[in-house]
Design an enzyme around this catalytic site. Sequence first.
Site, short mmCIF file in Angstrom:
data_model
loop_
_atom_site.label_atom_id
_atom_site.label_comp_id
_atom_site.label_asym_id
_atom_site.label_seq_id
_atom_site.Cartn_x
_atom_site.Cartn_y
_atom_site.Cartn_z
CG HIS A 115 16.32 22.55 -5.75
ND1 HIS A 115 15.20 22.97 -5.05
CD2 HIS A 115 16.35 23.31 -6.88
CE1 HIS A 115 14.59 23.92 -5.73
NE2 HIS A 115 15.27 24.15 -6.85
CD GLU A 116 19.11 23.51 -9.54
OE1 GLU A 116 18.70 23.37 -10.71
OE2 GLU A 116 18.73 24.43 -8.79
CG HIS B 235 14.61 22.13 -11.18
ND1 HIS B 235 13.26 22.35 -11.14
CD2 HIS B 235 15.16 22.93 -10.21
CE1 HIS B 235 12.99 23.25 -10.20
NE2 HIS B 235 14.12 23.61 -9.61
#
Length: 493
Positions: free
Chosen positions: A146-147, A150
């Site tokens: 997920h990160e 980003h």
Amino acid sequence: MIPIPLVVVVLGGWCAIYLADTFFLTSKSFRNTYGLWLTRHGLTLSPFHIRWQSTLFNHLFYKWGRWKPRFLYIWFSLGMVFGIIAMFGSIILLGKTLIQTLSQMMSESPGTQNDRMLQVVVPGVNLPISQLTYFFSAILISGVIHEVGHGVAAVRENVQLNGFGIFIFVVYPGAFVDLFTTHLQLVSPVQQLRIFCAGVWHNFILGVVGILILFPLPALLYPFYYTGAGALVTDVLEDSPASGARGLFVRDLVTQLQDCQVTGVDDWHSCLVGISQKPQTGYCINTATLQQLHFPSRVYRRLDGSIECCSNNSLSDICFSYSSDMNNQLFACLPARKAIYTSKECRSNTDCQDSTNRVCAVPSLENQTRLIRVKHPPQLEMLFVGYPVHLEYGVSLSNFVPRFSFLSIDLPVVIETFCKYLISLSGALAVINAVPCFALDGQWILNSFLEATLSSIIIEKQNRELVGFFILLAGSALLMANVVLGLWMVTAR
């Protein structure tokens, strides 16, 4: 309720960490050295929270963010569309889940909790302790991916990356990226959307990857494991009724429960459900055998209304009931294995008419208990007497049978179980983060979405922020209601 030992271990561990941290911070001898050590290693400690941040992986993020710019533009643009859809979809999903939870609370039917689309997971309550490794590994991997989304999207949009880190909150692990806020505020709302939606987009893709591994797994492992022949026993609980000299053993292949064929784990579960919901199966026994094996004893009625006719305290003898030619209900105490060995299963005497002098003798057992014949050739079949659910939860099974004896029977189970956790938890992380709620990705997705779509309709930025505030307030309340009621359903009922 949450297991007390688990609470003691968690609280005790955090108390020990907090006391040690307080001691070093207040000690004149260690305060400066300890503070420098924490700073040098990027560690931050607070009650129930440990955080580690580093610039060690920044070069990787910059390398990935500059790889094939055109492809990444299309990739994160697709992620932006998905993130916006997920934001609205998460509200609908949470709304339906809340309605389901309230309906179950009103109907007082906790047995239907598994029907809810989203559930709060509490280790030791609705998550087996034996599955914690899968659970936390899947959460950590989902959080890291997920990160990474980003971070790579931010580099693609020329936003400075300060660092990447991992944290533990209570018992739940996670990850984060630290972006330079000034750069983030300078890019356009659409660029911000690509960055903020990249996390839920990568979680969705990770779930898809898990599905692409899980479903063709039998084909992927075909050279080493085969399926469809039965359910392979991988573990039997030591105190389970299925253990013992005449029970099941690791590597036994279960092929049949009563007259229900078992080709895999799903068949095992469905057969046991069918057995528990139907009346006890009988067996065609010769009347001469009845007279020969019959153990004379007194017949009495149990509290649940069933009949018991065995009073010799033998674990191998069972009371059977059958109808005579005069339709009289008779009872006989018989040694179960000798009585039903090679006997045909039946429901009434008519099922035994293919053979002369045979009647359908049905085990007379206590309410909801069953006599279940488990076939696992070449071993002698196991006779299980008890609740079918005890047999179901006392035995661990696998669909995959090794072609060679040196192959592990646990490897396919590990892959299969981990993929299931990865799919469910990565999907849940995508849904939760997409919710327009304070402190989640959904907050920034919503703000950027409103700036990109309403700037020409609502001219004043303050008014747009006010609209976003009320939406975030409603989304936060919806998420909080689901979490609180979900915890109550799991722990208090």
